[in-house]
Design a protein around this motif. Structure first.
Motif, PDB file in Angstrom:
ATOM      1  N   ASP A  68      -2.140  -4.810  -4.427  1.00 51.84           N
ATOM      2  CA  ASP A  68      -3.158  -5.309  -4.024  1.00 51.84           C
ATOM      3  C   ASP A  68      -4.199  -4.516  -3.048  1.00 51.84           C
ATOM      4  OD1 ASP A  68      -1.201  -5.453  -2.177  1.00 51.84           O
ATOM      5  OD2 ASP A  68      -1.117  -7.688  -2.300  1.00 51.84           O
ATOM      6  N   GLN A  74      -6.851  -1.796  -1.622  1.00 46.07           N
ATOM      7  CA  GLN A  74      -8.151  -1.650  -2.195  1.00 46.07           C
ATOM      8  C   GLN A  74      -8.918  -0.689  -1.556  1.00 46.07           C
ATOM      9  OE1 GLN A  74      -9.949  -5.355  -1.101  1.00 46.07           O
ATOM     10  NE2 GLN A  74      -9.474  -6.611  -3.165  1.00 46.07           N
ATOM     11  N   GLY A 118     -13.676  -2.324  -1.849  1.00 46.75           N
ATOM     12  CA  GLY A 118     -13.162  -3.455  -2.398  1.00 46.75           C
ATOM     13  C   GLY A 118     -12.437  -3.428  -3.818  1.00 46.75           C
ATOM     14  N   ASN A 119     -12.582  -2.283  -4.159  1.00 45.27           N
ATOM     15  CA  ASN A 119     -12.021  -2.076  -5.461  1.00 45.27           C
ATOM     16  C   ASN A 119     -10.488  -1.698  -5.590  1.00 45.27           C
ATOM     17  OD1 ASN A 119     -14.691  -2.308  -6.887  1.00 45.27           O
ATOM     18  ND2 ASN A 119     -15.055  -0.251  -6.272  1.00 45.27           N
ATOM     19  N   PRO A 120      -9.857  -2.466  -6.603  1.00 44.44           N
ATOM     20  CA  PRO A 120      -8.106  -1.941  -6.445  1.00 44.44           C
ATOM     21  C   PRO A 120      -8.111  -0.373  -6.380  1.00 44.44           C
ATOM     22  CG  PRO A 120      -9.102  -3.054  -8.656  1.00 44.44           C
ATOM     23  CD  PRO A 120     -10.274  -3.112  -7.787  1.00 44.44           C
TER      24      PRO A 120
END
Ligand code: HEM
Length: 431
Positions: A316, A318, A322-324
């Motif tokens: 989880d 990032q 906010g991208n993995p």
């Protein structure tokens, strides 16, 4: 059929031959590993893997540097002929893994009598021989050839057709398989040749695959042909701390328990996949992109954004946008236990390199021409393929970014019975 049954007579041990002509004479006539060892203490130290035990060797065994895998079609007419072959195979396997010849050396005119000699002097070289039964042992073309149809385990399913499969029937299936692994390629190949010879009237080779691994320093994860460490996140032995990446121990992942038929408890299911890698295409892609595809850093083997090979994936995490960090379509995310309801398998594959052949690429730039026929001979062990390989690969086959470089060209699923006790033959309880 004319398979010799029972203990395989006498002959010089391959270990005895390690010490040269004197050793050859000294050990001529020796039939037991113990006696050979007593006569030749230096050979006794030659690395070898046990043949008898609770589980078959070649599964939890630390990986050797070479493999020769063979799948056979049974041509035996009766169950007795199959049993005779398995007895002969077990006897020869016990001898060869101990560094002995499969049969005595000599000039007996019978083709089953004498070992071919190709592994003389090479020692046991950590040889393991692992036997598995395919669906065709239980019934073939609707025919219950050996009266075993009712005993086919529910877990020995027909593998579904996966997205992108380009399986060649000539490299797929088989009624019975042998996985020979050794630190010497000639020892592994010789072992299979001896079994082929002893089973001549009962089984015919259907397909075979040789594989190899780098001779990495002890404790290091070997790199595959893509240049990545492969095997990092394999399940770990019991007693080691469970992590979110490895919630279950190797023992729990691999060995069939009470849920399986009595003859399979302590055994395991082997999935084999011959996976061609478009190495020309891979070799021209940037390392950053390669790392996104796998979800790990190439040189360290660490999860993206981390520095230690064995650091947890922590899926989880990032980036600032906010991208993995580990991409949704990366190989390790799709393979992770956390993404598969806890499913795990033991991967025990080998690279393969079969020269070049004419190929049409499946992805841009859709080149056609002579290309490497090389890749990964993927082998996985698990207690149930339905909750192991099939569960994990179903999603992977559709979404994995790695698929633009890989094509599955061969496949097999085999039930490997538990280990063998001295005096028994492999799979005895089934028969
Ligand atoms: C050419 C084909 C393949 C290549 C080159 C490859 C390579 C890799 C690499 C480099 C890793 C990361 C290091 C590691 O944990 O071992 C990995 C992990 C993994 N692979 Fe593959 N793999 C291939 C095919 C497959 C297939 C067919 C499966 C089917 C189930 C699979 C299942 C997994 C799993 C379960 C992991 C561990 C994921 C985790 O928990 O971190 N791989 N593979």
């Amino acid at each position: 059929m004319s398979c010799p049954i029972g203990k395989g007579g006498t002959g010089p041990s391959r270990r005895g031959l390690l010490v040269g002509a004197g050793g050859l004479l000294a050990s001529a006539g020796v039939g037991s590993a113990a006696r050979a060892a007593a006569e030749n203490p230096s050979a006794a130290a030659a690395p070898r893997e046990p043949f008898f035990g609770e589980h078959q060797g070649g599964i939890a065994t630390s990986q050797q540097t070479h493999a020769y895998f063979a799948a056979f079609d049974l041509i035996a007419k009766t169950r007795e002929e199959v049993v005779a072959m398995l007895r002969a195979w077990t006897d020869a396997a016990a001898r060869m893994t101990a560094g002995e010849t499969a049969r005595a050396l000599g000039r007996d005119p019978s083709p089953e009598a004498a070992d071919g000699g190709a592994a003389l002097g090479l020692g046991p070289a950590r040889l393991t021989l692992t036997f598995g039964f395919g669906a065709g042992l239980f019934s073939k073309d609707g025919e219950d050839r050996y009266g075993l149809a009712a005993k086919r385990p529910a877990a020995l399913v027909d593998l579904p057709k996966f997205n992108g499969d380009q399986l060649n029937p000539a490299r797929t299936g088989g009624d019975i398989c042998v996985q020979a692994c050794s630190d010497d390629p000639q020892v592994a190949f010789h072992a299979v040749r001896e079994l082929v010879r002893l089973g001549y009237d009962a089984a015919q080779m259907r397909w075979a695959q040789a594989g190899f691994l780098p001779d990495a320093r002890a404790g290091e994860t070997p790199r595959n042909l893509m240049g990545f460490k492969d095997g990092t996140n394999n399940p770990r032995p019991a007693g080691t701390v469970a992590t979110s990446d490895n919630p279950r121990s190797l023992d729990e992942v691999v060995w069939v328990g009470e849920e399986g038929p009595a003859w399979m408890r302590g055994g395991s299911y082997l999935v084999a996949r011959r996976i061609r890698i478009s190495l020309e295409h891979w070799d021209r892609s940037e390392v950053d992109f390669q790392e996104q595809v796998i979800g790990r850093h190439k040189y360290s083997g660490a999860p993206i954004g981390k520095s230690g090979e064995f650091d947890s994936l922590e899926l989880d995490r990032q980036d600032q946008d906010g991208n993995p960090l580990i991409a949704d379509t990366s190989h390790v995310r799709l393979g992770a236990a956390a993404a598969n309801d806890g499913a795990q398998i033991l991967r025990r594959g080998f690279s393969y390199n079969d020269g070049v052949s004419f190929t049409a690429e499946r992805w841009p730039p859709w080149r056609q021409g002579m290309m490497y026929d090389a890749g990964l001979f993927f082998i996985a062990y698990q207690r149930d393929p339905r909750t192991g390989f099939i569960k994990i690969f179903e999603n992977m086959a559709k979404l994995d970014a790695l698929n633009q470089f890989t094509t599955h060209t061969g496949s097999g699923l085999f039930a490997c019975p538990p280990g063998i006790r001295d005096g028994e033959f492999v799979g005895q309880m089934l028969f």
